[in-house]
Design a protein around this motif. Structure first.
Motif, PDB file in Angstrom:
ATOM      1  N   MET A   1      44.769  25.342  40.079  1.00 28.41           N
ATOM      2  CA  MET A   1      44.872  26.361  39.035  1.00 28.41           C
ATOM      3  C   MET A   1      43.917  27.510  39.345  1.00 28.41           C
ATOM      4  O   MET A   1      42.760  27.284  39.689  1.00 28.41           O
ATOM      5  CB  MET A   1      44.539  25.762  37.671  1.00 28.41           C
ATOM      6  N   LEU A   2      44.417  28.741  39.219  1.00 32.29           N
ATOM      7  CA  LEU A   2      43.595  29.939  39.376  1.00 32.29           C
ATOM      8  C   LEU A   2      43.195  30.417  37.993  1.00 32.29           C
ATOM      9  O   LEU A   2      44.054  30.744  37.168  1.00 32.29           O
ATOM     10  CB  LEU A   2      44.388  31.018  40.119  1.00 32.29           C
ATOM     11  N   THR A   3      41.895  30.461  37.725  1.00 30.49           N
ATOM     12  CA  THR A   3      41.391  30.854  36.408  1.00 30.49           C
ATOM     13  C   THR A   3      40.841  32.268  36.469  1.00 30.49           C
ATOM     14  O   THR A   3      40.006  32.586  37.315  1.00 30.49           O
ATOM     15  CB  THR A   3      40.303  29.877  35.932  1.00 30.49           C
ATOM     16  N   ILE A   4      41.318  33.103  35.551  1.00 29.24           N
ATOM     17  CA  ILE A   4      41.077  34.546  35.590  1.00 29.24           C
ATOM     18  C   ILE A   4      40.372  35.008  34.325  1.00 29.24           C
ATOM     19  O   ILE A   4      40.597  34.479  33.236  1.00 29.24           O
ATOM     20  CB  ILE A   4      42.414  35.301  35.758  1.00 29.24           C
ATOM     21  N   GLY A   5      39.523  36.007  34.467  1.00 29.01           N
ATOM     22  CA  GLY A   5      38.956  36.728  33.344  1.00 29.01           C
ATOM     23  C   GLY A   5      39.302  38.199  33.464  1.00 29.01           C
ATOM     24  O   GLY A   5      39.532  38.696  34.575  1.00 29.01           O
ATOM     25  N   PHE A   6      39.341  38.898  32.350  1.00 29.20           N
ATOM     26  CA  PHE A   6      39.657  40.330  32.338  1.00 29.20           C
ATOM     27  C   PHE A   6      38.487  41.124  31.779  1.00 29.20           C
ATOM     28  O   PHE A   6      37.850  40.707  30.811  1.00 29.20           O
ATOM     29  CB  PHE A   6      40.888  40.618  31.475  1.00 29.20           C
ATOM     30  N   ILE A   7      38.229  42.271  32.385  1.00 34.20           N
ATOM     31  CA  ILE A   7      37.363  43.288  31.796  1.00 34.20           C
ATOM     32  C   ILE A   7      38.284  44.404  31.318  1.00 34.20           C
ATOM     33  O   ILE A   7      38.907  45.102  32.120  1.00 34.20           O
ATOM     34  CB  ILE A   7      36.336  43.829  32.812  1.00 34.20           C
ATOM     35  N   GLY A   8      38.402  44.536  30.014  1.00 35.54           N
ATOM     36  CA  GLY A   8      39.320  45.516  29.441  1.00 35.54           C
ATOM     37  C   GLY A   8      40.478  44.826  28.742  1.00 35.54           C
ATOM     38  O   GLY A   8      41.101  43.907  29.297  1.00 35.54           O
ATOM     39  N   ASN A   9      40.766  45.277  27.509  1.00 33.06           N
ATOM     40  CA  ASN A   9      41.826  44.671  26.713  1.00 33.06           C
ATOM     41  C   ASN A   9      42.767  45.735  26.164  1.00 33.06           C
ATOM     42  O   ASN A   9      43.142  45.718  25.001  1.00 33.06           O
ATOM     43  CB  ASN A   9      41.218  43.867  25.549  1.00 33.06           C
ATOM     44  N   GLY A  10      43.147  46.664  27.052  1.00 27.38           N
ATOM     45  CA  GLY A  10      44.017  47.751  26.636  1.00 27.38           C
ATOM     46  C   GLY A  10      45.427  47.619  27.184  1.00 27.38           C
ATOM     47  O   GLY A  10      45.910  46.511  27.468  1.00 27.38           O
ATOM     48  N   LYS A  11      46.066  48.751  27.347  1.00 25.18           N
ATOM     49  CA  LYS A  11      47.456  48.803  27.797  1.00 25.18           C
ATOM     50  C   LYS A  11      47.644  48.146  29.156  1.00 25.18           C
ATOM     51  O   LYS A  11      48.614  47.398  29.381  1.00 25.18           O
ATOM     52  CB  LYS A  11      47.912  50.264  27.848  1.00 25.18           C
ATOM     53  N   SER A  12      46.734  48.432  30.079  1.00 22.93           N
ATOM     54  CA  SER A  12      46.877  47.893  31.427  1.00 22.93           C
ATOM     55  C   SER A  12      46.925  46.370  31.411  1.00 22.93           C
ATOM     56  O   SER A  12      47.847  45.754  31.960  1.00 22.93           O
ATOM     57  CB  SER A  12      45.721  48.370  32.313  1.00 22.93           C
ATOM     58  N   ALA A  13      45.937  45.740  30.778  1.00 19.99           N
ATOM     59  CA  ALA A  13      45.870  44.278  30.759  1.00 19.99           C
ATOM     60  C   ALA A  13      47.073  43.674  30.052  1.00 19.99           C
ATOM     61  O   ALA A  13      47.690  42.708  30.528  1.00 19.99           O
ATOM     62  CB  ALA A  13      44.582  43.823  30.091  1.00 19.99           C
ATOM     63  N   ILE A  21      51.461  37.067  34.242  1.00 22.24           N
ATOM     64  CA  ILE A  21      50.604  35.892  34.379  1.00 22.24           C
ATOM     65  C   ILE A  21      51.114  34.767  33.477  1.00 22.24           C
ATOM     66  O   ILE A  21      51.143  33.594  33.884  1.00 22.24           O
ATOM     67  CB  ILE A  21      49.150  36.258  34.027  1.00 22.24           C
ATOM     68  N   LEU A  22      51.530  35.106  32.258  1.00 16.68           N
ATOM     69  CA  LEU A  22      52.002  34.098  31.309  1.00 16.68           C
ATOM     70  C   LEU A  22      53.278  33.410  31.778  1.00 16.68           C
ATOM     71  O   LEU A  22      53.623  32.330  31.268  1.00 16.68           O
ATOM     72  CB  LEU A  22      52.219  34.732  29.930  1.00 16.68           C
ATOM     73  N   GLN A  23      53.972  34.008  32.739  1.00 14.77           N
ATOM     74  CA  GLN A  23      55.161  33.391  33.322  1.00 14.77           C
ATOM     75  C   GLN A  23      54.812  32.351  34.386  1.00 14.77           C
ATOM     76  O   GLN A  23      55.714  31.708  34.924  1.00 14.77           O
ATOM     77  CB  GLN A  23      56.059  34.468  33.945  1.00 14.77           C
ATOM     78  N   ARG A  24      53.523  32.173  34.661  1.00 14.47           N
ATOM     79  CA  ARG A  24      53.086  31.286  35.741  1.00 14.47           C
ATOM     80  C   ARG A  24      52.035  30.282  35.236  1.00 14.47           C
ATOM     81  O   ARG A  24      50.961  30.154  35.819  1.00 14.47           O
ATOM     82  CB  ARG A  24      52.532  32.122  36.898  1.00 14.47           C
ATOM     83  N   ARG A 302      54.862  38.948  41.334  1.00 10.37           N
ATOM     84  CA  ARG A 302      54.709  38.499  42.726  1.00 10.37           C
ATOM     85  C   ARG A 302      53.342  38.888  43.277  1.00 10.37           C
ATOM     86  O   ARG A 302      52.856  38.266  44.220  1.00 10.37           O
ATOM     87  CB  ARG A 302      55.832  39.076  43.587  1.00 10.37           C
ATOM     88  N   TYR A 303      52.714  39.919  42.680  1.00 13.01           N
ATOM     89  CA  TYR A 303      51.335  40.223  43.080  1.00 13.01           C
ATOM     90  C   TYR A 303      50.449  39.019  42.800  1.00 13.01           C
ATOM     91  O   TYR A 303      49.610  38.636  43.633  1.00 13.01           O
ATOM     92  CB  TYR A 303      50.790  41.447  42.343  1.00 13.01           C
ATOM     93  N   TYR A 304      50.616  38.410  41.628  1.00 12.61           N
ATOM     94  CA  TYR A 304      49.772  37.271  41.264  1.00 12.61           C
ATOM     95  C   TYR A 304      50.140  36.008  42.042  1.00 12.61           C
ATOM     96  O   TYR A 304      49.285  35.153  42.290  1.00 12.61           O
ATOM     97  CB  TYR A 304      49.818  37.043  39.755  1.00 12.61           C
ATOM     98  N   ASP A 305      51.399  35.882  42.450  1.00 12.39           N
ATOM     99  CA  ASP A 305      51.758  34.782  43.356  1.00 12.39           C
ATOM    100  C   ASP A 305      50.970  34.904  44.658  1.00 12.39           C
ATOM    101  O   ASP A 305      50.440  33.905  45.177  1.00 12.39           O
ATOM    102  CB  ASP A 305      53.251  34.817  43.670  1.00 12.39           C
ATOM    103  N   ALA A 306      50.899  36.130  45.173  1.00 11.62           N
ATOM    104  CA  ALA A 306      50.167  36.363  46.414  1.00 11.62           C
ATOM    105  C   ALA A 306      48.666  36.153  46.225  1.00 11.62           C
ATOM    106  O   ALA A 306      47.989  35.587  47.097  1.00 11.62           O
ATOM    107  CB  ALA A 306      50.449  37.774  46.940  1.00 11.62           C
TER     108      ALA A 306
END
Length: 339
Positions: A1-13, A21-24, A302-306
């Motif tokens: 499992m790849l565990t991710i954090g985000f800096i920023g909670n706007g439109k981009s994220a 990400i939620l599809q994976r 597919r970016y996140y798959d890579a």
């Protein structure tokens, strides 16, 4: 499992990262999102994600392997250094940095610490770009002579509202980062570049137009954008010695995301037959053909798959430091002279 954090909670994220990400769920988990003022955030919370107003809380979380920086562009450089100094891998939204010098410093720091830092180049998985690749690789166009890429809008209110010049917020940086990466990822480093970057509203205003010609031997690739196109030009026009291909409509993923029509739908981002591109060519026997080309389905995920393969299985990064540095060098040279 790849565990991710985000800096920023706007439109981009929430629009360009989270839906994919939620599809994976079997591969990737978002554990925490750092947001400075969560009470005023405009986006709904994602179930299961922890929201924190403490950057240290995010950076000191031992479960998080990768931190995605999805802030306004001016903050990318500073946050990237903080993430790497916390010994986390890092993904930086586009544009990656303000200058080549800043970008080089970030990559050098990552190399020193044995970490991965990448630019989020999801547009490599645009449907129109993938379809153009399919047509080129079919050989039906013959030797390539010219390729035009257009990323147009009719949004005059955007540049008209800006009365000062900013490099990182220029149109070239903000939109050239999409199309230039597509060119670099497919064709590599050009032999030469001609720049036509303008402020149509006058000196000291926002950069609102660009037209870059990149030369690869006899092939010319033109990357063009404007805020003042009341009717958009075709997304791609490709000319070869034996034929041409026109893809009028852009990839539809962004269009669907803006309508909150998410990747959970089977037809998300999928072109209708009326939106397919047209291939016109002469075959080896001299017979004329004109036919529709079924669009390749795009998928920003597919970016996140890579990324998963790079971090978990140590595959080569999808977006290399050399590609990102070349892009920033081109952007920086293109914007020089505008004030």
């Amino acid at each position: 499992m790849l565990t991710i954090g985000f800096i920023g909670n706007g439109k981009s994220a929430n629009r360009y990262h989270m839906p994919f990400i939620l599809q994976r769920p079997d591969k990737i988990k978002v554990k925490k999102i750092y947001t400075r003022h969560h009470a005023t955030d405009k986006w709904d919370e994602v179930p299961g994600v922890i929201y924190t107003e403490s950057l240290d809380d995010l950076l000191n979380d031992e479960d998080i392997q990768v931190v995605v920086i999805s802030t306004p562009s001016a903050f990318h450089y500073d946050y990237a250094k903080k993430v790497l100094n916390a010994n986390k891998h890092c993904v930086v939204e586009k544009p990656f940095a303000d200058t080549y010098e800043q970008a080089k410093e970030i990559f050098d720091l990552a190399k020193e610490k044995g970490l991965i830092v990448e630019c989020y180049q999801n547009r490599r998985f645009d449907s129109d770009f993938l379809t153009v690749q399919k047509v080129i690789e079919s050989g039906k166009l013959g030797d390539l002579l010219e390729l035009e890429m257009h990323f147009d809008y009719y949004r005059p209110e955007v540049p008209e509202s800006v009365h000062e010049f900013s490099t990182i917020n220029s149109y070239l940086y903000g939109h050239g980062c999409h199309t230039l990466d597509q060119v670099i990822s497919y064709f590599g480093k050009p032999d030469d570049i001609h720049y036509d970057v303008r402020q149509l509203l006058g000196e000291g205003r926002m950069n609102d137009y660009f037209d870059l010609d990149l030369y690869y031997g006899t092939l010319k690739v033109s990357v063009k954008s404007s805020y003042f196109r009341i009717k958009e030009r075709p997304s791609f026009v490709v000319y070869g010695k034996k034929g041409m291909f026109v893809k009028a409509k852009k990839d539809k993923q962004e269009e669907h995301l803006k309508l909150f029509y998410m990747p959970t739908h089977d037809d998300f981002g999928v072109d209708l037959p009326s939106e397919y591109g047209t291939l016109t060519y002469y075959d080896d026997e001299g017979h004329y053909h004109e036919e529709k080309v079924v669009s390749v389905n795009g998928d920003y995920g597919r970016y996140y798959d890579a990324l998963y393969e790079t971090i978990i299985n140590h595959a080569k990064p999808l977006v290399t430091p050399e590609q990102t540095l070349l892009q920033i060098e081109i952007l920086e040279k293109g914007i020089q002279g505008l004030k």
